[in-house]
Motif scaffolding. Structure first.
Motif, PDB file in Angstrom:
ATOM      1  N   ILE A 228       3.513  -4.253   0.731  1.00 46.07           N
ATOM      2  CA  ILE A 228       2.834  -4.251  -0.571  1.00 46.07           C
ATOM      3  C   ILE A 228       1.838  -3.097  -0.640  1.00 46.07           C
ATOM      4  CG2 ILE A 228       1.259  -5.540  -2.065  1.00 46.07           C
ATOM      5  CD1 ILE A 228       2.574  -8.122  -0.946  1.00 46.07           C
ATOM      6  N   ASP A 229       1.138  -2.873   0.461  1.00 42.47           N
ATOM      7  CA  ASP A 229       0.175  -1.766   0.514  1.00 42.47           C
ATOM      8  C   ASP A 229       0.863  -0.420   0.300  1.00 42.47           C
ATOM      9  OD1 ASP A 229      -1.859  -3.566   1.085  1.00 42.47           O
ATOM     10  OD2 ASP A 229      -1.691  -3.296   3.259  1.00 42.47           O
ATOM     11  N   ILE A 230       1.998  -0.244   0.952  1.00 37.13           N
ATOM     12  CA  ILE A 230       2.739   1.017   0.819  1.00 37.13           C
ATOM     13  C   ILE A 230       3.226   1.201  -0.612  1.00 37.13           C
ATOM     14  CG2 ILE A 230       4.950   2.103   1.386  1.00 37.13           C
ATOM     15  CD1 ILE A 230       3.007   2.794   3.455  1.00 37.13           C
ATOM     16  N   SER A 231       3.594   0.100  -1.256  1.00 34.03           N
ATOM     17  CA  SER A 231       4.031   0.174  -2.661  1.00 34.03           C
ATOM     18  C   SER A 231       2.908   0.706  -3.539  1.00 34.03           C
ATOM     19  CB  SER A 231       4.460  -1.211  -3.152  1.00 34.03           C
ATOM     20  OG  SER A 231       5.606  -1.669  -2.475  1.00 34.03           O
ATOM     21  N   LEU A 232       1.700   0.221  -3.309  1.00 31.03           N
ATOM     22  CA  LEU A 232       0.546   0.672  -4.097  1.00 31.03           C
ATOM     23  C   LEU A 232       0.247   2.146  -3.834  1.00 31.03           C
ATOM     24  CD1 LEU A 232      -1.802  -2.435  -3.645  1.00 31.03           C
ATOM     25  CD2 LEU A 232      -0.488  -1.806  -5.676  1.00 31.03           C
ATOM     26  N   ILE A 233       0.398   2.572  -2.581  1.00 34.55           N
ATOM     27  CA  ILE A 233       0.170   3.973  -2.235  1.00 34.55           C
ATOM     28  C   ILE A 233       1.208   4.864  -2.911  1.00 34.55           C
ATOM     29  CG2 ILE A 233       0.236   5.643  -0.324  1.00 34.55           C
ATOM     30  CD1 ILE A 233      -1.013   3.406   1.427  1.00 34.55           C
ATOM     31  N   ALA A 234       2.461   4.432  -2.885  1.00 36.22           N
ATOM     32  CA  ALA A 234       3.533   5.207  -3.526  1.00 36.22           C
ATOM     33  C   ALA A 234       3.272   5.347  -5.020  1.00 36.22           C
ATOM     34  CB  ALA A 234       4.884   4.532  -3.280  1.00 36.22           C
ATOM     35  N   GLU A 235       2.841   4.268  -5.650  1.00 38.66           N
ATOM     36  CA  GLU A 235       2.550   4.311  -7.078  1.00 38.66           C
ATOM     37  C   GLU A 235       1.358   5.212  -7.377  1.00 38.66           C
ATOM     38  OE1 GLU A 235       2.071   0.260  -8.220  1.00 38.66           O
ATOM     39  OE2 GLU A 235       4.181  -0.263  -7.856  1.00 38.66           O
ATOM     40  N   ALA A 236       0.372   5.201  -6.493  1.00 34.88           N
ATOM     41  CA  ALA A 236      -0.799   6.070  -6.676  1.00 34.88           C
ATOM     42  C   ALA A 236      -0.411   7.530  -6.505  1.00 34.88           C
ATOM     43  CB  ALA A 236      -1.886   5.696  -5.671  1.00 34.88           C
ATOM     44  N   LEU A 237       0.506   7.786  -5.586  1.00 35.11           N
ATOM     45  CA  LEU A 237       0.902   9.157  -5.306  1.00 35.11           C
ATOM     46  C   LEU A 237       1.600   9.795  -6.495  1.00 35.11           C
ATOM     47  CD1 LEU A 237       0.811  11.195  -2.936  1.00 35.11           C
ATOM     48  CD2 LEU A 237       3.116  10.449  -2.333  1.00 35.11           C
ATOM     49  N   ILE A 238       2.344   9.002  -7.234  1.00 36.54           N
ATOM     50  CA  ILE A 238       3.057   9.556  -8.396  1.00 36.54           C
ATOM     51  C   ILE A 238       2.425   9.128  -9.715  1.00 36.54           C
ATOM     52  CG2 ILE A 238       5.230   9.693  -7.132  1.00 36.54           C
ATOM     53  CD1 ILE A 238       6.174   7.215  -8.676  1.00 36.54           C
ATOM     54  N   ASP A 239       1.287   8.424  -9.609  1.00 34.56           N
ATOM     55  CA  ASP A 239       0.550   8.019 -10.814  1.00 34.56           C
ATOM     56  C   ASP A 239       1.468   7.285 -11.778  1.00 34.56           C
ATOM     57  OD1 ASP A 239      -1.503   7.643 -12.525  1.00 34.56           O
ATOM     58  OD2 ASP A 239      -1.803   9.737 -13.063  1.00 34.56           O
ATOM     59  N   ILE A 240       2.050   6.203 -11.300  1.00 28.31           N
ATOM     60  CA  ILE A 240       3.085   5.492 -12.056  1.00 28.31           C
ATOM     61  C   ILE A 240       2.560   4.909 -13.370  1.00 28.31           C
ATOM     62  CG2 ILE A 240       2.767   3.220 -10.993  1.00 28.31           C
ATOM     63  CD1 ILE A 240       5.865   3.042 -10.886  1.00 28.31           C
ATOM     64  N   LYS A 241       1.254   4.608 -13.440  1.00 29.02           N
ATOM     65  CA  LYS A 241       0.703   4.002 -14.662  1.00 29.02           C
ATOM     66  C   LYS A 241       0.776   4.949 -15.854  1.00 29.02           C
ATOM     67  CE  LYS A 241      -2.396   0.795 -12.302  1.00 29.02           C
ATOM     68  NZ  LYS A 241      -3.804   0.389 -12.065  1.00 29.02           N
ATOM     69  N   THR A 242       0.672   6.232 -15.563  1.00 28.93           N
ATOM     70  CA  THR A 242       0.767   7.213 -16.643  1.00 28.93           C
ATOM     71  C   THR A 242       2.120   7.920 -16.637  1.00 28.93           C
ATOM     72  OG1 THR A 242      -0.229   8.926 -15.246  1.00 28.93           O
ATOM     73  CG2 THR A 242      -1.713   7.630 -16.610  1.00 28.93           C
ATOM     74  N   ASN A 243       3.010   7.414 -15.757  1.00 33.65           N
ATOM     75  CA  ASN A 243       4.355   7.998 -15.643  1.00 33.65           C
ATOM     76  C   ASN A 243       4.287   9.503 -15.354  1.00 33.65           C
ATOM     77  OD1 ASN A 243       7.149   7.751 -15.592  1.00 33.65           O
ATOM     78  ND2 ASN A 243       7.360   8.320 -17.749  1.00 33.65           N
ATOM     79  N   LYS A 244       3.308   9.881 -14.537  1.00 36.16           N
ATOM     80  CA  LYS A 244       3.103  11.296 -14.224  1.00 36.16           C
ATOM     81  C   LYS A 244       3.517  11.582 -12.794  1.00 36.16           C
ATOM     82  CE  LYS A 244      -0.541  14.769 -13.684  1.00 36.16           C
ATOM     83  NZ  LYS A 244      -2.003  14.989 -13.685  1.00 36.16           N
TER      84      LYS A 244
END
Length: 308
Positions: A273-289
């Motif tokens: 779960i932690d790695i999932s959050l890191i991956a999402e932060a790395l690609i800024d998934i909330k802004t699809n950037k």
């Protein structure tokens, strides 16, 4: 009309006329040729650590898999000059390495190894040592071959050895983006700071991110990340981003012994779960950037400077 290899040779010769490949690197000399004319440029990220044994390669592999699950194409280049770890961690014996490309024995696609969940990796092997004595013709050839990876990958991870050797620092200096992995051990934190300090003395514009591995809890992780980033800001004048943390999960060593990524073997684990959050932060998934990089060819060309 010149082919791509011919153009690259011209670039190398132009740079030689300015004082040789070991002259101070000026990105503007080649950025136009390597960036603007490329159809696609992969995001090249060096993952490193000040101290060995912090789980850097394991983080790299599992992060690559999570990014792949998010729809990105990821390639890992094992750049540990001492010991090759990616293949061991995955239980895969590569047939070829970067040396086979440099010495014209194989093409870049021949040395790409298939990993789990669609990720791929390249063993550096003796090819990384070959970079030190590479000829202009070999460099042009290597740039053409590695340039193909820009079309293959969204992200290319460069997994370095640990420490502050000239070779490790070369891979760091050549990258635009660097992830520094540390643990909560005082020696690991001290070594991470020492590494960041060395980086800051050469390039304060480097996109640096800090990742804490084996955190006991979220409070400890927040304290360490906050304090280390604050020290870097106050004493080095350097902005270091907090990428996140991976919990000290008992499932991780179990997966390592099995030579399996924990995000697959223990998909619902805390560390996964932690790695999932890191991956999402790395690609800024909330802004699809998803930031675009400047490509593997420019990275290798810069790398040659620092190796020389």
């Amino acid at each position: 009309m010149k082919d791509q290899a011919g153009k690259l040779r011209d670039i190398v010769e132009k740079l030689n006329s300015k004082g040789g490949l070991n002259s101070p690197f000026d990105e503007s000399d080649i950025s136009k040729d390597f960036i603007d004319k490329a159809k696609k440029n992969a995001r090249v990220i060096t993952i490193t650590s000040g101290k060995g044994g912090v789980g850097k390669t394991n983080i790299t592999i599992n992060l690559a898999i999570k990014l792949s699950q998010l729809g990105l194409s990821v390639i890992i280049i094992d750049a540990d000059l001492g010991l090759s770890n990616v293949d061991v961690a995955l239980g895969i014996i590569p047939k070829y390495n970067l040396s086979d490309v440099i010495n014209y024995r194989k093409g870049i696609y021949d040395i790409l190894e298939e990993g789990p969940n669609g990720i791929r990796f390249i063993s550096g092997g003796s090819g990384l040592q070959d970079l030190i004595k590479i000829t202009n013709e070999q460099l042009a050839h290597l740039l053409v071959e590695l340039g193909k990876l820009d079309e293959e990958a969204d992200i290319i991870f460069i997994d370095t050895g640990a420490g502050i050797s000239d070779q490790v620092l070369s891979f760091i200096y050549a990258a635009k983006e660097v992830i520094v992995v540390t643990t909560s051990e005082p020696t690991s934190i001290t070594d991470a700071y020492a590494l960041i300090k060395i980086i800051s003395q050469k390039d304060k514009t480097k996109d640096l991110k800090l990742l804490l591995n084996r955190a006991e809890n979220s409070r400890e992780a927040a304290n360490i990340l906050d304090n280390l980033c604050d020290v870097c800001s106050r004493f080095l004048g350097l902005s270091v981003k907090k990428l996140g943390y991976v919990s000290n999960d008992a499932n991780i060593p179990k997966a390592v012994k099995m030579q399996q990524p924990f995000v697959i073997t223990f998909e619902g684990s805390e560390a996964s779960i932690d790695i999932s959050l890191i991956a999402e932060a790395l690609i800024d998934i909330k802004t699809n950037k998803h930031d675009k990089g400047y490509g593997i060819r420019l990275f290798v060309n810069k790398l040659k400077w620092f190796f020389s």
